[in-house]
Design an enzyme around this catalytic site. Structure first.
Site, mmCIF file in Angstrom:
data_model
loop_
_atom_site.group_PDB
_atom_site.id
_atom_site.type_symbol
_atom_site.label_atom_id
_atom_site.label_comp_id
_atom_site.label_asym_id
_atom_site.label_seq_id
_atom_site.Cartn_x
_atom_site.Cartn_y
_atom_site.Cartn_z
ATOM 1 N N TYR A 55 0.814 -1.221 0.000
ATOM 2 C CA TYR A 55 0.000 0.000 0.000
ATOM 3 C C TYR A 55 0.849 1.274 0.000
ATOM 4 O O TYR A 55 0.335 2.367 -0.198
ATOM 5 C CB TYR A 55 -0.946 0.047 1.210
ATOM 6 N N HIS A 122 1.114 -11.635 2.866
ATOM 7 C CA HIS A 122 -0.003 -10.998 2.143
ATOM 8 C C HIS A 122 -0.787 -11.977 1.267
ATOM 9 O O HIS A 122 -2.000 -11.861 1.112
ATOM 10 C CB HIS A 122 0.543 -9.862 1.284
ATOM 11 N N LEU A 204 -17.190 -4.266 2.263
ATOM 12 C CA LEU A 204 -18.255 -3.466 1.629
ATOM 13 C C LEU A 204 -18.379 -3.811 0.145
ATOM 14 O O LEU A 204 -19.031 -3.086 -0.618
ATOM 15 C CB LEU A 204 -17.949 -1.964 1.783
ATOM 16 N N SER A 245 -12.807 3.788 4.028
ATOM 17 C CA SER A 245 -13.420 4.956 3.396
ATOM 18 C C SER A 245 -12.512 6.150 3.625
ATOM 19 O O SER A 245 -11.777 6.190 4.612
ATOM 20 C CB SER A 245 -14.800 5.252 3.990
ATOM 21 N N ARG A 250 -18.690 8.641 6.212
ATOM 22 C CA ARG A 250 -18.757 7.179 6.019
ATOM 23 C C ARG A 250 -17.850 6.447 7.007
ATOM 24 O O ARG A 250 -18.189 5.380 7.501
ATOM 25 C CB ARG A 250 -18.339 6.818 4.599
ATOM 26 N N ASN A 254 -19.719 3.706 9.105
ATOM 27 C CA ASN A 254 -19.359 2.294 8.905
ATOM 28 C C ASN A 254 -19.059 1.594 10.224
ATOM 29 O O ASN A 254 -19.040 0.364 10.285
ATOM 30 C CB ASN A 254 -18.139 2.171 7.966
HETATM 31 N N1 LIG Z 1 -5.192 -8.857 2.344
HETATM 32 C C1 LIG Z 1 -5.574 -8.459 1.138
HETATM 33 O O1 LIG Z 1 -5.175 -9.025 0.102
HETATM 34 C C2 LIG Z 1 -6.516 -7.317 1.013
HETATM 35 C C3 LIG Z 1 -6.765 -6.524 2.109
HETATM 36 N N2 LIG Z 1 -7.639 -5.460 2.022
HETATM 37 C C4 LIG Z 1 -7.853 -4.660 3.247
HETATM 38 O O2 LIG Z 1 -9.247 -4.469 3.455
HETATM 39 C C5 LIG Z 1 -9.551 -3.068 3.448
HETATM 40 C C6 LIG Z 1 -10.929 -2.789 2.880
HETATM 41 O O3 LIG Z 1 -11.083 -3.364 1.619
HETATM 42 P P1 LIG Z 1 -11.284 -2.529 0.277
HETATM 43 O O4 LIG Z 1 -10.844 -3.406 -0.825
HETATM 44 O O5 LIG Z 1 -10.700 -1.211 0.446
HETATM 45 O O6 LIG Z 1 -12.858 -2.462 0.100
HETATM 46 P P2 LIG Z 1 -14.148 -2.028 0.951
HETATM 47 O O7 LIG Z 1 -15.122 -3.141 0.773
HETATM 48 O O8 LIG Z 1 -13.801 -1.574 2.296
HETATM 49 O O9 LIG Z 1 -14.686 -0.826 0.077
HETATM 50 C C7 LIG Z 1 -14.058 0.396 -0.030
HETATM 51 C C8 LIG Z 1 -14.834 1.226 -1.051
HETATM 52 O O10 LIG Z 1 -16.156 1.439 -0.581
HETATM 53 C C9 LIG Z 1 -16.433 2.846 -0.538
HETATM 54 N N3 LIG Z 1 -17.241 3.081 0.649
HETATM 55 C C10 LIG Z 1 -16.815 3.057 1.928
HETATM 56 N N4 LIG Z 1 -17.848 3.271 2.768
HETATM 57 C C11 LIG Z 1 -18.935 3.443 1.999
HETATM 58 C C12 LIG Z 1 -20.288 3.693 2.308
HETATM 59 N N5 LIG Z 1 -20.705 3.806 3.573
HETATM 60 N N6 LIG Z 1 -21.164 3.822 1.279
HETATM 61 C C13 LIG Z 1 -20.733 3.701 0.005
HETATM 62 N N7 LIG Z 1 -19.455 3.449 -0.350
HETATM 63 C C14 LIG Z 1 -18.569 3.323 0.644
HETATM 64 C C15 LIG Z 1 -15.077 3.507 -0.481
HETATM 65 O O11 LIG Z 1 -15.115 4.779 -1.077
HETATM 66 P P3 LIG Z 1 -14.813 6.119 -0.206
HETATM 67 O O12 LIG Z 1 -13.401 5.997 0.285
HETATM 68 O O13 LIG Z 1 -15.021 7.210 -1.193
HETATM 69 O O14 LIG Z 1 -15.821 6.138 0.890
HETATM 70 C C16 LIG Z 1 -14.217 2.564 -1.321
HETATM 71 O O15 LIG Z 1 -14.381 2.832 -2.695
HETATM 72 C C17 LIG Z 1 -8.400 -2.459 2.638
HETATM 73 O O16 LIG Z 1 -8.280 -1.081 2.853
HETATM 74 C C18 LIG Z 1 -7.227 -3.285 3.125
HETATM 75 O O17 LIG Z 1 -6.825 -2.830 4.396
HETATM 76 C C19 LIG Z 1 -8.300 -5.200 0.853
HETATM 77 C C20 LIG Z 1 -8.073 -5.960 -0.272
HETATM 78 C C21 LIG Z 1 -7.161 -7.066 -0.283
HETATM 79 O O1 LIG Z 2 -5.470 -4.411 -0.899
HETATM 80 C C1 LIG Z 2 -4.780 -5.432 -0.970
HETATM 81 O O2 LIG Z 2 -4.201 -5.875 0.028
HETATM 82 C C2 LIG Z 2 -4.642 -6.148 -2.230
HETATM 83 O O3 LIG Z 2 -3.810 -7.004 -2.347
HETATM 84 C C3 LIG Z 2 -5.609 -5.874 -3.313
HETATM 85 O O4 LIG Z 2 -6.251 -4.710 -3.148
HETATM 86 C C4 LIG Z 2 -5.080 -6.046 -4.701
HETATM 87 O O5 LIG Z 2 -3.887 -5.387 -4.829
HETATM 88 C C5 LIG Z 2 -6.087 -5.604 -5.692
HETATM 89 O O6 LIG Z 2 -7.221 -5.417 -5.392
HETATM 90 C C6 LIG Z 2 -5.688 -5.404 -7.063
HETATM 91 O O7 LIG Z 2 -6.810 -4.990 -7.771
#
Ligand SMILES: NC(=O)C1=CN([C@@H]2O[C@H](COP(=O)(O)OP(=O)(O)OC[C@H]3O[C@@H](n4cnc5c(N)ncnc54)[C@H](OP(=O)(O)O)[C@@H]3O)[C@@H](O)[C@H]2O)C=CC1
Ligand SMILES: O=C(O)C(=O)[C@@H](O)[C@H](O)C(=O)CO
Length: 292
Positions: A55, A122, A204, A245, A250, A254
């Protein structure tokens, strides 16, 4: 046990006495706008922050840890490493670099006090040899006190079975994509049977299902948003959701998922959204649990 905003889960596989505890909800910082969003999350009551080398914002997390005014012991910092950087020693150096950044201060190996609470692999993409190097480096990091706990992310059943052949302790957590459209039933039940807690990433569904009729109707019944229904569903499943978010309102909403509950019927109705998606068809991230 009734859930409150300050509920902490015990990590059953923690090697420590007493066992480490972890907040029941966290703030994910993938693609987060940075320091101001992280501080807003902390002001709104989040105590768990989830970052990763990938990140490129570990240092912003560390900055928030140092500047937020909260005791370090109240925070729970998670970071992750993707692949080994050579052998175990080189990888250990990379882990230490992450600890230094994510804690905002010097690490214990160099005379400081910096540590993280949980360091995860990861994903399983580095193959059997790479995964073993990563775990051995993580065990060294834990032994020197630079991380309290170690675990995995995106690990499937085969990866966990492989890990258990050489791990001195099983992982405390598997962080997975988990939401109604990516239920991962077999993997979730395997982890439960091995006392591995589940963290739900993308809880989400990256905002792709906010107009789903089932979620909208249940949200209306509770006078909350579909996002809150998704977070509450995750909590009631016993997972640790990590909503992200950048919007202050939000971020607040949330986490307003306590003091009300989904009924058993509502839980089951939401569960039905994932029928036929057990093999990752509803995933929003690359589906990694089946890679060799
Ligand atoms: N281990 C791994 O491989 C992974 C880990 N993660 C972890 O999980 C966390 C969360 O997952 P992520 O993929 O970001 O997805 P989320 O499911 O948390 O969704 C995030 C999205 O939803 C929007 N959002 C947030 N709150 C609201 C709301 N109340 N209403 C409408 N839209 C909303 C955000 O936009 P906005 O910011 O504009 O509100 C953003 O676009 C990551 O930040 C990371 O820490 C994620 C992916 C992979
Ligand atoms: O967020 C993470 O930890 C991820 O590995 C994912 O978000 C990943 O990189 C991905 O979503 C690529 O589209």
């Amino acid at each position: 046990m009734s859930l409150t905003a300050t509920t902490q889960w015990e990590l059953p596989n923690s090697p420590h006495t007493p066992k480490t505890t972890i907040p029941c909800i966290g703030y994910g910082v993938y693609n987060a706008a940075g320091h101001s969003s992280i501080l807003t999350a902390l002001q709104q009551g989040y105590r768990l922050l989830d970052t990763a080398q990938l990140y490129e914002n570990e240092a912003e997390v560390g900055h928030a840890v140092i500047s937020c005014g909260l005791p370090r012991s109240e925070l729970f910092i998670i970071t992750k490493i993707g692949d080994p950087k050579g052998g175990v020693e080189e990888t250990l150096e990379s882990l230490r670099d992450s600890v230094r950044k994510s804690s905002g201060t010097k690490g214990k190996w160099e005379g400081g006090e910096g540590y993280v609470d949980l360091f995860l692999i990861h994903n399983p993409l580095s193959g059997p040899e790479g995964r073993k190097i990563l775990w051995q480096a993580l065990e060294k990091l834990r032994a020197e006190g630079s991380t309290r706990e170690i675990g995995v992310s995106n690990y499937g059943i085969n990866h966990i079975k492989e890990l258990l052949t050489y791990a001195s302790h099983p992982p405390v957590i598997n962080q997975l994509e988990l939401h109604p459209f990516c239920p991962q039933l077999a993997l979730a039940s395997f982890c439960a049977s091995h006392n591995i807690l589940l963290q739900a990433y993308s809880p989400l569904v990256r905002a792709r299902k906010m107009d789903d009729p089932t979620l909208v109707s249940i949200a209306q019944a509770h006078n909350v948003t579909p996002a809150q229904v998704l977070v509450r569903w995750s909590l009631q499943k016993g997972w640790i959701p990590l909503p992200k978010s950048d919007d202050p309102e939000r971020i607040r909403l949330n986490r307003e998922v306590f003091g009300w509950a989904l009924t058993e019927e509502e839980m089951a109705e939401i569960e039905k959204l994932g029928v036929g998606m057990e093999d990752g068809q509803g995933a929003v991230c690359p589906y990694l649990v089946h890679v060799p």
